[in-house]
Design an enzyme around this catalytic site. Sequence first.
Site, PDB file in Angstrom:
ATOM      1  N   GLU A 186       0.845  -1.198   0.000  1.00 34.03           N
ATOM      2  CA  GLU A 186       0.000   0.000   0.000  1.00 34.03           C
ATOM      3  C   GLU A 186       0.877   1.243   0.000  1.00 34.03           C
ATOM      4  OE1 GLU A 186      -0.076   2.106   2.709  1.00 34.03           O
ATOM      5  OE2 GLU A 186       1.127   0.904   4.088  1.00 34.03           O
ATOM      6  N   LYS A 245       8.458  -0.663  -1.932  1.00 35.57           N
ATOM      7  CA  LYS A 245       7.734  -0.079  -0.806  1.00 35.57           C
ATOM      8  C   LYS A 245       8.702   0.504   0.219  1.00 35.57           C
ATOM      9  CE  LYS A 245       4.630   0.726   2.376  1.00 35.57           C
ATOM     10  NZ  LYS A 245       3.759   1.898   2.322  1.00 35.57           N
ATOM     11  N   CYS A 301       4.916   3.940   9.385  1.00 39.76           N
ATOM     12  CA  CYS A 301       5.741   3.406   8.304  1.00 39.76           C
ATOM     13  C   CYS A 301       7.154   3.973   8.213  1.00 39.76           C
ATOM     14  CB  CYS A 301       5.034   3.627   6.966  1.00 39.76           C
ATOM     15  SG  CYS A 301       3.564   2.604   6.761  1.00 39.76           S
TER      16      CYS A 301
END
Length: 514
Positions: A186, A245, A301
Amino acid sequence: AQLRRAAAQSRRSRSRIDCTQERQTMVQVKRICCIGAGYVGGPTCSVIAQMCPEVTVTVVDVNEERIKAWNSDSLPIFEPGLQEVVDSCRGVNLFFSTDINNAIKDADLVFISVNTPTKTFGIGKGRAADLKYIEACARQIAEVSTGCKIVVEKSTVPVRAAESIRRIFNANTRSGLNFQVLSNPEFLAEGTAISDLKNPDRVLIGGDESAEGQRAIEALRNIYEHWVPKKKIITTNTWSSELSKLAANAFLAQRISSINSISALCEVTGADVEEVAHAIGTDQRIGSKFLKASVGFGGSCFQKDVLNLVYLCEALNLPEVARYWQQVIEINDYQRQRFSSRIIGCLFNTVTDKKIALLGFAFKKNTGDTRESSSISISRYLMDEGAHLHIYDPKVKKEQIIQDLSQPTASDDDPNRVSRLVTISNDPYDACENAHAIVICTEWDMFKELDYEKIYKAMLKPAFIFDGRRILDSLHEQLQQIGFQVEIIGKRISQRISFTATNAEAPPSKKIKL
Protein backbone atom coordinates in the site's frame (compact mmCIF):
# COMPACT_ATOMS: atom_id res chain seq x y z
CA ALA A 1 0.13 -53.10 -1.60
CA GLN A 2 1.49 -52.15 -4.99
CA LEU A 3 -2.07 -51.74 -6.29
CA ARG A 4 -2.99 -49.49 -3.33
CA ARG A 5 0.10 -47.33 -3.88
CA ALA A 6 -0.71 -47.10 -7.56
CA ALA A 7 -4.30 -46.10 -6.80
CA ALA A 8 -3.14 -43.44 -4.33
CA GLN A 9 -0.65 -42.11 -6.86
CA SER A 10 -3.43 -41.97 -9.44
CA ARG A 11 -5.68 -39.99 -7.10
CA ARG A 12 -2.88 -37.51 -6.36
CA SER A 13 -2.18 -37.15 -10.07
CA ARG A 14 -5.87 -36.49 -10.82
CA SER A 15 -5.94 -33.95 -7.97
CA ARG A 16 -2.89 -32.18 -9.38
CA ILE A 17 -4.45 -32.17 -12.83
CA ASP A 18 -7.70 -30.74 -11.42
CA CYS A 19 -5.83 -28.04 -9.52
CA THR A 20 -3.69 -27.25 -12.56
CA GLN A 21 -6.81 -26.83 -14.67
CA GLU A 22 -8.30 -24.58 -11.97
CA ARG A 23 -5.13 -22.48 -11.88
CA GLN A 24 -5.18 -22.11 -15.64
CA THR A 25 -8.61 -20.50 -15.46
CA MET A 26 -8.09 -18.66 -12.16
CA VAL A 27 -8.48 -15.10 -13.45
CA GLN A 28 -11.60 -13.96 -11.57
CA VAL A 29 -11.95 -13.31 -7.87
CA LYS A 30 -15.42 -13.44 -6.35
CA ARG A 31 -14.63 -13.62 -2.62
CA ILE A 32 -11.89 -11.76 -0.78
CA CYS A 33 -10.70 -12.21 2.79
CA CYS A 34 -8.51 -9.63 4.49
CA ILE A 35 -6.71 -10.67 7.68
CA GLY A 36 -6.20 -7.52 9.72
CA ALA A 37 -8.77 -4.76 10.31
CA GLY A 38 -6.34 -1.94 10.94
CA TYR A 39 -5.34 1.25 9.15
CA VAL A 40 -4.51 -0.60 5.93
CA GLY A 41 -6.89 -3.56 5.77
CA GLY A 42 -10.05 -1.74 6.81
CA PRO A 43 -9.97 1.23 4.41
CA THR A 44 -8.46 -0.76 1.51
CA CYS A 45 -11.07 -3.49 1.56
CA SER A 46 -13.89 -1.02 2.16
CA VAL A 47 -12.96 0.78 -1.07
CA ILE A 48 -12.58 -2.54 -2.94
CA ALA A 49 -16.07 -3.54 -1.79
CA GLN A 50 -17.52 -0.21 -2.91
CA MET A 51 -15.81 -0.32 -6.30
CA CYS A 52 -16.46 -4.02 -6.93
CA PRO A 53 -20.08 -4.67 -5.93
CA GLU A 54 -20.00 -8.19 -7.40
CA VAL A 55 -17.14 -9.19 -5.06
CA THR A 56 -17.84 -10.25 -1.46
CA VAL A 57 -15.23 -8.81 0.91
CA THR A 58 -14.78 -10.04 4.48
CA VAL A 59 -12.35 -8.30 6.84
CA VAL A 60 -11.36 -10.44 9.81
CA ASP A 61 -9.40 -9.78 12.98
CA VAL A 62 -8.73 -11.52 16.31
CA ASN A 63 -9.58 -8.30 18.14
CA GLU A 64 -13.29 -8.56 18.94
CA GLU A 65 -13.58 -4.94 20.11
CA ARG A 66 -12.13 -3.69 16.84
CA ILE A 67 -14.57 -5.77 14.79
CA LYS A 68 -17.47 -4.52 16.92
CA ALA A 69 -16.34 -0.96 16.19
CA TRP A 70 -16.21 -1.66 12.43
CA ASN A 71 -19.79 -2.94 12.66
CA SER A 72 -20.93 0.17 14.58
CA ASP A 73 -21.42 3.84 13.76
CA SER A 74 -18.17 4.66 15.56
CA LEU A 75 -15.36 3.24 13.43
CA PRO A 76 -12.10 2.28 15.20
CA ILE A 77 -10.07 4.69 13.07
CA PHE A 78 -10.69 8.20 11.80
CA GLU A 79 -10.15 8.84 8.12
CA PRO A 80 -12.00 11.49 6.07
CA GLY A 81 -14.59 9.80 3.84
CA LEU A 82 -14.19 6.34 5.38
CA GLN A 83 -17.53 6.32 7.21
CA GLU A 84 -19.42 7.04 4.00
CA VAL A 85 -17.63 4.26 2.14
CA VAL A 86 -18.32 1.71 4.89
CA ASP A 87 -21.97 2.74 5.20
CA SER A 88 -22.50 2.30 1.46
CA CYS A 89 -21.58 -1.40 1.36
CA ARG A 90 -21.44 -2.83 4.89
CA GLY A 91 -23.87 -5.72 5.16
CA VAL A 92 -24.22 -5.86 1.37
CA ASN A 93 -20.87 -7.11 0.12
CA LEU A 94 -18.62 -5.87 2.94
CA PHE A 95 -18.49 -7.77 6.22
CA PHE A 96 -16.39 -7.57 9.38
CA SER A 97 -15.93 -10.74 11.39
CA THR A 98 -13.80 -12.64 13.91
CA ASP A 99 -14.48 -15.96 12.12
CA ILE A 100 -11.09 -16.08 10.45
CA ASN A 101 -11.03 -19.74 9.44
CA ASN A 102 -14.28 -19.72 7.51
CA ALA A 103 -13.41 -16.44 5.80
CA ILE A 104 -10.13 -17.98 4.60
CA LYS A 105 -11.84 -21.17 3.44
CA ASP A 106 -14.42 -19.29 1.39
CA ALA A 107 -12.02 -16.79 -0.19
CA ASP A 108 -10.44 -16.91 -3.62
CA LEU A 109 -7.93 -14.25 -2.58
CA VAL A 110 -6.55 -13.54 0.90
CA PHE A 111 -4.89 -10.24 1.86
CA ILE A 112 -2.42 -10.39 4.75
CA SER A 113 -2.65 -6.95 6.31
CA VAL A 114 -1.32 -7.41 9.83
CA ASN A 115 1.17 -5.36 11.80
CA THR A 116 4.91 -5.80 11.22
CA PRO A 117 6.44 -3.88 14.14
CA THR A 118 10.12 -3.32 14.71
CA LYS A 119 11.66 -6.02 16.89
CA THR A 120 12.14 -4.98 20.51
CA PHE A 121 14.51 -7.79 21.49
CA GLY A 122 16.80 -10.43 20.01
CA ILE A 123 18.69 -10.35 16.73
CA GLY A 124 17.89 -7.16 14.84
CA LYS A 125 16.45 -5.44 17.93
CA GLY A 126 15.37 -1.87 17.14
CA ARG A 127 15.78 -2.30 13.37
CA ALA A 128 14.51 -5.55 11.89
CA ALA A 129 10.82 -6.10 11.23
CA ASP A 130 9.10 -8.65 13.46
CA LEU A 131 7.28 -11.02 11.11
CA LYS A 132 5.63 -13.20 13.76
CA TYR A 133 2.14 -12.05 12.75
CA ILE A 134 2.87 -12.64 9.06
CA GLU A 135 4.12 -16.14 9.84
CA ALA A 136 1.09 -16.89 12.02
CA CYS A 137 -1.22 -15.82 9.18
CA ALA A 138 0.64 -17.98 6.67
CA ARG A 139 0.38 -21.03 8.91
CA GLN A 140 -3.31 -20.46 9.55
CA ILE A 141 -4.00 -20.05 5.83
CA ALA A 142 -2.10 -23.25 5.05
CA GLU A 143 -3.96 -25.14 7.76
CA VAL A 144 -7.54 -24.31 6.77
CA SER A 145 -7.33 -23.72 3.01
CA THR A 146 -8.52 -26.02 0.27
CA GLY A 147 -8.10 -25.79 -3.47
CA CYS A 148 -6.14 -22.95 -5.04
CA LYS A 149 -5.78 -19.53 -3.44
CA ILE A 150 -4.01 -16.28 -4.13
CA VAL A 151 -2.32 -14.91 -1.01
CA VAL A 152 -1.34 -11.25 -1.13
CA GLU A 153 1.06 -9.61 1.31
CA LYS A 154 -0.35 -6.13 1.90
CA SER A 155 1.67 -5.37 5.01
CA THR A 156 5.01 -3.62 4.67
CA VAL A 157 7.54 -6.44 4.80
CA PRO A 158 11.29 -6.83 4.29
CA VAL A 159 12.56 -8.01 0.94
CA ARG A 160 12.03 -11.74 0.32
CA ALA A 161 9.29 -12.07 2.96
CA ALA A 162 7.11 -13.63 0.27
CA GLU A 163 9.69 -16.38 -0.02
CA SER A 164 9.24 -17.14 3.68
CA ILE A 165 5.47 -17.32 3.22
CA ARG A 166 5.91 -19.59 0.22
CA ARG A 167 8.23 -21.91 2.16
CA ILE A 168 5.60 -22.29 4.88
CA PHE A 169 2.99 -23.13 2.23
CA ASN A 170 5.28 -25.63 0.50
CA ALA A 171 6.09 -27.33 3.79
CA ASN A 172 2.39 -27.71 4.61
CA THR A 173 1.07 -28.66 1.19
CA ARG A 174 -1.66 -31.23 0.80
CA SER A 175 -3.32 -32.95 -2.09
CA GLY A 176 -5.33 -30.50 -4.16
CA LEU A 177 -3.91 -27.46 -2.36
CA ASN A 178 -1.98 -24.77 -4.20
CA PHE A 179 -1.00 -21.18 -3.42
CA GLN A 180 0.27 -18.22 -5.40
CA VAL A 181 1.92 -15.49 -3.33
CA LEU A 182 1.80 -11.87 -4.52
CA SER A 183 3.16 -8.61 -3.16
CA ASN A 184 0.77 -5.65 -3.32
CA PRO A 185 2.16 -2.93 -1.03
CA GLU A 186 0.00 0.00 0.00
CA PHE A 187 1.07 3.58 -0.66
CA LEU A 188 -1.49 5.35 1.51
CA ALA A 189 -1.01 8.59 3.40
CA GLU A 190 -3.09 8.75 6.56
CA GLY A 191 -5.53 11.61 6.41
CA THR A 192 -5.98 11.14 2.65
CA ALA A 193 -6.23 7.33 2.52
CA ILE A 194 -9.63 7.16 0.85
CA SER A 195 -8.59 9.64 -1.82
CA ASP A 196 -5.32 7.75 -2.29
CA LEU A 197 -7.20 4.48 -2.71
CA LYS A 198 -9.71 5.87 -5.18
CA ASN A 199 -7.20 7.94 -7.17
CA PRO A 200 -3.83 6.22 -6.69
CA ASP A 201 -0.60 7.39 -8.27
CA ARG A 202 0.07 3.73 -9.00
CA VAL A 203 -0.88 0.23 -7.94
CA LEU A 204 2.08 -2.13 -7.63
CA ILE A 205 1.68 -5.89 -7.96
CA GLY A 206 4.62 -8.27 -7.71
CA GLY A 207 4.52 -12.01 -8.36
CA ASP A 208 6.27 -15.01 -9.85
CA GLU A 209 7.35 -14.80 -13.44
CA SER A 210 5.90 -18.26 -14.06
CA ALA A 211 2.66 -18.72 -16.00
CA GLU A 212 0.80 -19.45 -12.77
CA GLY A 213 2.26 -16.37 -11.13
CA GLN A 214 1.25 -14.19 -14.06
CA ARG A 215 -2.31 -15.52 -13.92
CA ALA A 216 -2.46 -14.65 -10.24
CA ILE A 217 -1.22 -11.14 -11.02
CA GLU A 218 -3.88 -10.85 -13.70
CA ALA A 219 -6.59 -11.88 -11.23
CA LEU A 220 -5.61 -9.13 -8.78
CA ARG A 221 -5.16 -6.65 -11.61
CA ASN A 222 -8.75 -7.32 -12.70
CA ILE A 223 -9.95 -6.22 -9.26
CA TYR A 224 -8.13 -2.89 -9.44
CA GLU A 225 -9.13 -2.27 -13.04
CA HIS A 226 -12.69 -1.68 -11.84
CA TRP A 227 -11.58 1.87 -11.07
CA VAL A 228 -7.84 2.26 -11.69
CA PRO A 229 -6.59 2.97 -15.24
CA LYS A 230 -4.45 0.17 -16.66
CA LYS A 231 -1.48 2.47 -17.16
CA LYS A 232 -1.33 3.07 -13.40
CA ILE A 233 -1.06 -0.62 -12.55
CA ILE A 234 2.58 -1.66 -12.44
CA THR A 235 3.61 -5.31 -12.36
CA THR A 236 7.04 -6.53 -11.26
CA ASN A 237 8.64 -9.57 -9.75
CA THR A 238 7.95 -10.12 -6.07
CA TRP A 239 11.29 -8.86 -4.80
CA SER A 240 11.14 -5.59 -6.73
CA SER A 241 7.65 -4.93 -5.35
CA GLU A 242 8.75 -5.50 -1.75
CA LEU A 243 11.86 -3.33 -2.08
CA SER A 244 9.92 -0.57 -3.87
CA LYS A 245 7.73 -0.08 -0.81
CA LEU A 246 10.71 0.26 1.55
CA ALA A 247 12.54 2.53 -0.89
CA ALA A 248 9.50 4.79 -1.40
CA ASN A 249 9.07 5.41 2.33
CA ALA A 250 12.82 5.84 2.81
CA PHE A 251 12.95 8.50 0.08
CA LEU A 252 10.00 10.39 1.58
CA ALA A 253 11.50 10.27 5.07
CA GLN A 254 14.83 11.40 3.63
CA ARG A 255 13.25 14.52 2.14
CA ILE A 256 11.71 15.46 5.48
CA SER A 257 15.00 14.97 7.32
CA SER A 258 16.80 16.93 4.61
CA ILE A 259 14.60 20.01 4.96
CA ASN A 260 14.64 19.69 8.76
CA SER A 261 18.43 19.74 8.72
CA ILE A 262 18.27 22.95 6.69
CA SER A 263 15.78 24.40 9.20
CA ALA A 264 18.43 24.20 11.92
CA LEU A 265 20.81 26.13 9.69
CA CYS A 266 18.14 28.72 8.92
CA GLU A 267 17.55 29.44 12.60
CA VAL A 268 21.17 30.43 13.19
CA THR A 269 21.71 32.34 9.94
CA GLY A 270 18.52 34.39 9.66
CA ALA A 271 17.19 32.51 6.63
CA ASP A 272 13.59 31.27 6.48
CA VAL A 273 13.26 27.57 5.73
CA GLU A 274 9.87 28.15 4.06
CA GLU A 275 11.47 30.51 1.57
CA VAL A 276 14.37 28.11 1.03
CA ALA A 277 11.97 25.19 0.50
CA HIS A 278 9.96 27.22 -2.01
CA ALA A 279 13.09 28.24 -3.88
CA ILE A 280 14.45 24.74 -4.26
CA GLY A 281 10.99 23.21 -4.75
CA THR A 282 10.40 25.20 -7.92
CA ASP A 283 13.21 23.19 -9.51
CA GLN A 284 11.30 20.51 -11.42
CA ARG A 285 14.07 18.02 -10.73
CA ILE A 286 13.40 18.37 -7.00
CA GLY A 287 9.73 19.28 -6.71
CA SER A 288 7.88 20.81 -3.78
CA LYS A 289 6.38 17.75 -2.09
CA PHE A 290 7.61 16.73 1.37
CA LEU A 291 9.68 19.87 1.87
CA LYS A 292 7.73 21.11 4.90
CA ALA A 293 9.95 21.62 7.92
CA SER A 294 8.43 20.45 11.18
CA VAL A 295 9.15 18.72 14.48
CA GLY A 296 9.82 15.51 12.56
CA PHE A 297 8.04 12.71 10.78
CA GLY A 298 5.93 10.07 12.51
CA GLY A 299 3.40 7.40 11.65
CA SER A 300 3.56 3.66 11.40
CA CYS A 301 5.74 3.41 8.30
CA PHE A 302 8.58 5.88 7.88
CA GLN A 303 10.77 5.10 10.86
CA LYS A 304 9.96 1.38 10.81
CA ASP A 305 10.72 1.04 7.10
CA VAL A 306 13.93 3.07 7.18
CA LEU A 307 15.19 1.02 10.13
CA ASN A 308 14.20 -2.13 8.26
CA LEU A 309 16.21 -0.91 5.27
CA VAL A 310 19.18 -0.19 7.53
CA TYR A 311 19.06 -3.69 8.98
CA LEU A 312 18.72 -5.23 5.53
CA CYS A 313 21.81 -3.38 4.33
CA GLU A 314 23.78 -4.43 7.40
CA ALA A 315 22.72 -8.06 6.96
CA LEU A 316 23.81 -7.96 3.31
CA ASN A 317 27.20 -6.46 4.21
CA LEU A 318 26.49 -2.98 2.88
CA PRO A 319 27.60 -0.90 5.91
CA GLU A 320 28.06 2.35 4.00
CA VAL A 321 24.50 2.18 2.67
CA ALA A 322 23.20 1.31 6.13
CA ARG A 323 24.93 4.34 7.69
CA TYR A 324 23.51 6.60 5.00
CA TRP A 325 19.91 5.65 5.79
CA GLN A 326 20.50 5.55 9.54
CA GLN A 327 21.30 9.25 9.38
CA VAL A 328 17.73 9.93 8.22
CA ILE A 329 16.49 8.58 11.55
CA GLU A 330 19.14 10.41 13.55
CA ILE A 331 18.23 13.76 12.01
CA ASN A 332 14.57 13.11 12.85
CA ASP A 333 15.47 12.39 16.49
CA TYR A 334 17.74 15.43 16.53
CA GLN A 335 14.93 17.69 15.28
CA ARG A 336 12.59 16.58 18.07
CA GLN A 337 15.23 16.98 20.74
CA ARG A 338 16.32 20.34 19.37
CA PHE A 339 12.75 21.66 19.42
CA SER A 340 12.24 20.43 22.98
CA SER A 341 15.49 22.02 24.13
CA ARG A 342 14.40 25.26 22.54
CA ILE A 343 11.20 25.23 24.57
CA ILE A 344 13.13 24.67 27.78
CA GLY A 345 15.72 27.32 26.91
CA CYS A 346 13.12 29.98 26.15
CA LEU A 347 11.32 29.27 29.41
CA PHE A 348 14.40 30.44 31.34
CA ASN A 349 16.07 27.03 31.23
CA THR A 350 13.49 25.32 33.40
CA VAL A 351 10.00 23.93 32.90
CA THR A 352 9.75 22.23 36.28
CA ASP A 353 6.19 22.51 37.61
CA LYS A 354 5.24 24.79 34.71
CA LYS A 355 2.01 24.20 32.80
CA ILE A 356 2.56 23.68 29.09
CA ALA A 357 -0.35 23.29 26.66
CA LEU A 358 0.39 20.69 23.99
CA LEU A 359 -1.95 21.17 21.03
CA GLY A 360 -2.14 18.06 18.86
CA PHE A 361 -1.04 14.51 19.61
CA ALA A 362 -1.70 12.65 16.35
CA PHE A 363 1.35 12.35 14.12
CA LYS A 364 -0.42 14.45 11.46
CA LYS A 365 -3.77 16.11 10.90
CA ASN A 366 -6.91 14.30 9.74
CA THR A 367 -6.04 11.09 11.55
CA GLY A 368 -6.26 9.72 15.05
CA ASP A 369 -3.07 7.68 14.64
CA THR A 370 -0.35 8.41 17.19
CA ARG A 371 2.21 5.79 16.21
CA GLU A 372 5.74 7.26 16.34
CA SER A 373 4.20 10.71 16.75
CA SER A 374 6.67 13.50 17.49
CA SER A 375 4.29 14.56 20.27
CA ILE A 376 5.28 11.47 22.23
CA SER A 377 8.97 12.32 22.08
CA ILE A 378 8.43 15.98 22.92
CA SER A 379 6.16 15.05 25.82
CA ARG A 380 8.82 12.71 27.15
CA TYR A 381 11.53 15.37 26.99
CA LEU A 382 9.33 17.87 28.79
CA MET A 383 8.24 15.36 31.43
CA ASP A 384 11.88 14.54 32.04
CA GLU A 385 12.23 18.19 33.07
CA GLY A 386 9.18 18.06 35.34
CA ALA A 387 6.71 19.97 33.16
CA HIS A 388 2.96 19.60 33.66
CA LEU A 389 1.44 18.86 30.26
CA HIS A 390 -2.15 19.66 29.31
CA ILE A 391 -2.76 17.87 26.03
CA TYR A 392 -5.56 18.49 23.55
CA ASP A 393 -6.24 16.68 20.28
CA PRO A 394 -9.61 16.71 18.49
CA LYS A 395 -9.42 13.07 17.34
CA VAL A 396 -7.08 11.14 19.65
CA LYS A 397 -8.79 9.50 22.59
CA LYS A 398 -7.62 10.07 26.15
CA GLU A 399 -6.90 6.36 26.63
CA GLN A 400 -4.60 6.33 23.61
CA ILE A 401 -2.57 9.31 24.83
CA ILE A 402 -2.16 7.81 28.29
CA GLN A 403 -1.18 4.47 26.79
CA ASP A 404 1.44 6.05 24.50
CA LEU A 405 3.01 8.07 27.31
CA SER A 406 2.91 5.10 29.70
CA GLN A 407 5.08 2.90 27.51
CA PRO A 408 8.37 1.93 29.22
CA THR A 409 10.39 4.01 26.78
CA ALA A 410 8.28 7.06 27.56
CA SER A 411 7.74 6.81 31.31
CA ASP A 412 11.13 5.45 32.44
CA ASP A 413 11.15 4.04 35.97
CA ASP A 414 8.39 6.20 37.48
CA PRO A 415 5.04 4.45 36.92
CA ASN A 416 3.13 7.39 38.39
CA ARG A 417 4.79 10.05 36.29
CA VAL A 418 2.10 10.18 33.60
CA SER A 419 -0.81 10.45 36.05
CA ARG A 420 1.09 13.12 37.96
CA LEU A 421 2.28 15.25 35.06
CA VAL A 422 -0.26 14.75 32.25
CA THR A 423 -3.81 16.10 31.96
CA ILE A 424 -5.97 15.42 28.91
CA SER A 425 -8.15 18.40 27.99
CA ASN A 426 -11.39 18.33 26.02
CA ASP A 427 -11.09 21.96 25.00
CA PRO A 428 -8.06 23.86 23.67
CA TYR A 429 -8.92 26.95 25.72
CA ASP A 430 -8.95 24.91 28.92
CA ALA A 431 -5.59 23.41 28.00
CA CYS A 432 -4.09 26.90 27.54
CA GLU A 433 -5.56 28.52 30.66
CA ASN A 434 -2.79 29.59 33.10
CA ALA A 435 -0.17 27.96 30.85
CA HIS A 436 3.35 29.29 30.47
CA ALA A 437 3.56 28.15 26.85
CA ILE A 438 1.64 26.65 23.95
CA VAL A 439 3.34 23.97 21.87
CA ILE A 440 1.71 23.10 18.53
CA CYS A 441 2.67 19.56 17.52
CA THR A 442 -0.03 18.66 14.97
CA GLU A 443 -1.13 20.84 12.06
CA TRP A 444 -4.88 20.66 12.73
CA ASP A 445 -6.62 23.44 10.79
CA MET A 446 -8.68 24.40 13.84
CA PHE A 447 -5.54 25.68 15.57
CA LYS A 448 -5.38 28.49 12.99
CA GLU A 449 -8.87 29.65 13.99
CA LEU A 450 -8.42 29.88 17.77
CA ASP A 451 -9.04 33.17 19.56
CA TYR A 452 -5.45 33.85 20.54
CA GLU A 453 -6.26 37.16 22.18
CA LYS A 454 -8.58 35.31 24.58
CA ILE A 455 -5.92 32.65 25.11
CA TYR A 456 -3.22 35.24 25.81
CA LYS A 457 -5.29 36.93 28.51
CA ALA A 458 -5.69 33.61 30.33
CA MET A 459 -1.98 32.66 30.18
CA LEU A 460 0.90 33.49 32.48
CA LYS A 461 3.27 36.16 31.20
CA PRO A 462 5.51 36.17 29.30
CA ALA A 463 3.40 33.91 27.12
CA PHE A 464 5.09 31.73 24.51
CA ILE A 465 3.87 29.96 21.38
CA PHE A 466 6.10 27.27 19.90
CA ASP A 467 4.80 26.47 16.42
CA GLY A 468 6.29 23.11 15.52
CA ARG A 469 4.29 22.83 12.30
CA ARG A 470 4.51 26.34 10.80
CA ILE A 471 0.70 26.65 10.65
CA LEU A 472 0.59 30.14 12.18
CA ASP A 473 2.91 31.86 9.68
CA SER A 474 0.21 34.30 8.58
CA LEU A 475 -0.51 35.24 12.21
CA HIS A 476 2.99 35.97 13.49
CA GLU A 477 2.71 39.75 13.42
CA GLN A 478 -0.75 39.64 14.99
CA LEU A 479 0.43 37.26 17.72
CA GLN A 480 3.38 39.50 18.53
CA GLN A 481 1.11 42.53 18.73
CA ILE A 482 -1.08 40.64 21.19
CA GLY A 483 2.00 40.03 23.31
CA PHE A 484 3.12 36.49 22.51
CA GLN A 485 6.74 35.53 22.04
CA VAL A 486 6.56 33.33 18.96
CA GLU A 487 9.11 30.62 18.26
CA ILE A 488 8.91 28.55 15.07
CA ILE A 489 10.80 25.90 13.16
CA GLY A 490 13.33 27.19 10.65
CA LYS A 491 13.16 30.93 11.28
CA ARG A 492 14.19 33.50 13.88
CA ILE A 493 11.31 35.83 14.59
CA SER A 494 12.72 37.75 17.54
CA GLN A 495 16.04 38.27 19.26
CA ARG A 496 16.14 35.93 22.23
CA ILE A 497 18.23 36.88 25.26
CA SER A 498 19.54 33.85 27.10
CA PHE A 499 18.54 33.60 30.73
CA THR A 500 21.68 33.79 32.87
CA ALA A 501 22.56 34.78 36.40
CA THR A 502 23.28 38.37 35.33
CA ASN A 503 19.77 38.97 34.01
CA ALA A 504 17.88 36.64 36.35
CA GLU A 505 16.23 39.47 38.23
CA ALA A 506 14.94 41.26 35.16
CA PRO A 507 14.22 39.08 32.15
CA PRO A 508 13.74 41.16 29.00
CA SER A 509 10.17 42.29 28.41
CA LYS A 510 10.67 43.95 25.06
CA LYS A 511 11.30 41.98 21.91
CA ILE A 512 13.86 43.29 19.47
CA LYS A 513 12.90 42.77 15.86
CA LEU A 514 15.65 41.85 13.44
